[in-house]
Scaffold this active site. Structure first.
Site, PDB file in Angstrom:
ATOM      1  N   ASP A  73       0.856  -1.190   0.000  1.00  0.00           N
ATOM      2  CA  ASP A  73       0.000   0.000   0.000  1.00  0.00           C
ATOM      3  C   ASP A  73       0.888   1.233   0.000  1.00  0.00           C
ATOM      4  OD1 ASP A  73      -2.853   0.971   0.201  1.00  0.00           O
ATOM      5  OD2 ASP A  73      -1.863   2.161   1.760  1.00  0.00           O
TER       6      ASP A  73
HETATM    7  N1  LIG Z   1       3.855   4.429 -12.149  1.00  0.00           N
HETATM    8  C1  LIG Z   1       3.805   5.084 -10.967  1.00  0.00           C
HETATM    9  N2  LIG Z   1       2.846   4.732 -10.047  1.00  0.00           N
HETATM   10  C2  LIG Z   1       2.839   5.412  -8.871  1.00  0.00           C
HETATM   11  C3  LIG Z   1       3.763   6.450  -8.567  1.00  0.00           C
HETATM   12  N3  LIG Z   1       3.471   6.905  -7.303  1.00  0.00           N
HETATM   13  C4  LIG Z   1       2.430   6.182  -6.841  1.00  0.00           C
HETATM   14  N4  LIG Z   1       2.052   5.259  -7.782  1.00  0.00           N
HETATM   15  C5  LIG Z   1       0.945   4.276  -7.705  1.00  0.00           C
HETATM   16  O1  LIG Z   1      -0.095   4.824  -6.914  1.00  0.00           O
HETATM   17  C6  LIG Z   1      -0.854   3.723  -6.405  1.00  0.00           C
HETATM   18  C7  LIG Z   1      -1.047   3.931  -4.911  1.00  0.00           C
HETATM   19  O2  LIG Z   1      -2.315   3.461  -4.574  1.00  0.00           O
HETATM   20  P1  LIG Z   1      -2.566   2.151  -3.674  1.00  0.00           P
HETATM   21  O3  LIG Z   1      -3.897   2.306  -3.041  1.00  0.00           O
HETATM   22  O4  LIG Z   1      -1.380   1.878  -2.799  1.00  0.00           O
HETATM   23  O5  LIG Z   1      -2.599   0.937  -4.719  1.00  0.00           O
HETATM   24  P2  LIG Z   1      -3.632   0.636  -5.885  1.00  0.00           P
HETATM   25  O6  LIG Z   1      -3.119   1.256  -7.148  1.00  0.00           O
HETATM   26  O7  LIG Z   1      -5.019   0.977  -5.470  1.00  0.00           O
HETATM   27  O8  LIG Z   1      -3.469  -0.946  -6.079  1.00  0.00           O
HETATM   28  P3  LIG Z   1      -3.625  -2.093  -4.964  1.00  0.00           P
HETATM   29  O9  LIG Z   1      -2.241  -2.597  -4.681  1.00  0.00           O
HETATM   30  O10 LIG Z   1      -4.505  -3.121  -5.648  1.00  0.00           O
HETATM   31  O11 LIG Z   1      -4.296  -1.465  -3.753  1.00  0.00           O
HETATM   32  C8  LIG Z   1      -0.047   2.448  -6.681  1.00  0.00           C
HETATM   33  O12 LIG Z   1      -0.582   1.746  -7.789  1.00  0.00           O
HETATM   34  C9  LIG Z   1       1.336   2.999  -6.987  1.00  0.00           C
HETATM   35  O13 LIG Z   1       2.078   2.132  -7.828  1.00  0.00           O
HETATM   36  C10 LIG Z   1       4.746   6.796  -9.567  1.00  0.00           C
HETATM   37  O14 LIG Z   1       5.580   7.701  -9.391  1.00  0.00           O
HETATM   38  N5  LIG Z   1       4.742   6.078 -10.725  1.00  0.00           N
END
Ligand SMILES: Nc1nc2c(ncn2[C@@H]2O[C@H](COP(=O)(O)OP(=O)(O)OP(=O)(O)O)[C@@H](O)[C@H]2O)c(=O)[nH]1
Length: 194
Positions: A73
């Site tokens: 997360d």
């Molecule tokens: N490509 C990329 N993704 C980022 C960056 N900063 C944050 N993220 C993405 O932002 C999202 C953070 O949200 P979370 O709630 O942790 O995860 P999610 O995308 O909902 O996916 P789950 O793991 O299924 O919960 C993640 O998918 C991270 O990979 C970045 O600089 N580059």
């Protein structure tokens, strides 16, 4: 078998790039509910982020006995409040204006679980300082990156043109992208999973 409990294409790609064989499955948890029920009186971003990573890994682990399940997360805080993935481009523009010229904290947590038990977990922070960029600069990045930005907690992708919006970053690249990869690889080796 290793299962990565995520829908995040970024996390999937980061782990795939290591050459490790794994499957993916989305965790079915209510992140906002866990966030709102955070009991600590102090603003404890690391604890919340780790709890969310643990919850994702446990949720998928409950459906896959004996599998080694990795959950992750990431939370973004600024002035002791959380921001989340922007819902649309208007929210994205608003969020980037909120972050402009300031420093925010990204916390990424990862958890390894088997049969509902957390075997290992760790989180790390990154301090992200954005420039006083113009609306035109933000619009240019949004035009180049499109709706991929809506899948990122900060509304930016460090590995893309969004880097032009930054003054300074202090932290691990993989933490910023949402998966503290090096500590995870160490844990998987210690667990003899790779
Ligand atoms: N490509 C990329 N993704 C980022 C960056 N900063 C944050 N993220 C993405 O932002 C999202 C953070 O949200 P979370 O709630 O942790 O995860 P999610 O995308 O909902 O996916 P789950 O793991 O299924 O919960 C993640 O998918 C991270 O990979 C970045 O600089 N580059």
């Amino acid at each position: 078998m290793i299962i990565l409990a995520t829908k995040s294409q970024t996390r999937i790609q980061l782990l795939a790039n290591t050459g490790i064989d794994f499957k993916t499955e989305t965790a079915r948890i209510d992140e906002r509910e866990i966030e709102s029920s955070a009991t600590s009186s102090t603003f404890d971003q690391q604890n919340l982020t780790q709890n969310l990573a643990d919850a994702k890994a446990k949720n998928v682990s409950s459906r896959h006995p004996q599998a080694l399940v990795v959950g992750a997360d990431q939370t973004l805080s600024i002035n002791d409040s959380y921001l989340h993935k922007p819902a649309n481009f208007d929210a994205l523009r608003d969020q980037l204006q909120l972050l402009r010229g300031k420093t925010h904290i990204l916390c990424a947590a990862v958890s390894v679980c088997r049969d509902g038990e957390v075997l290992w977990g760790q989180q790390s922070d990154a301090k992200m300082t954005m420039r006083e960029f113009s609306d035109a600069e933000a619009d240019h990045v949004i035009k180049l990156e499109g709706d991929k930005l809506l899948k990122s907690v900060g509304g930016y992708r460090l590995e893309g043109p969004s880097i032009q919006l930054f003054e300074r970053i202090d932290g691990d690249y993989f933490t910023i992208l949402g998966l503290p990869l090096l500590p995870l690889l160490t844990a998987l080796r210690e667990l003899k999973a790779i």
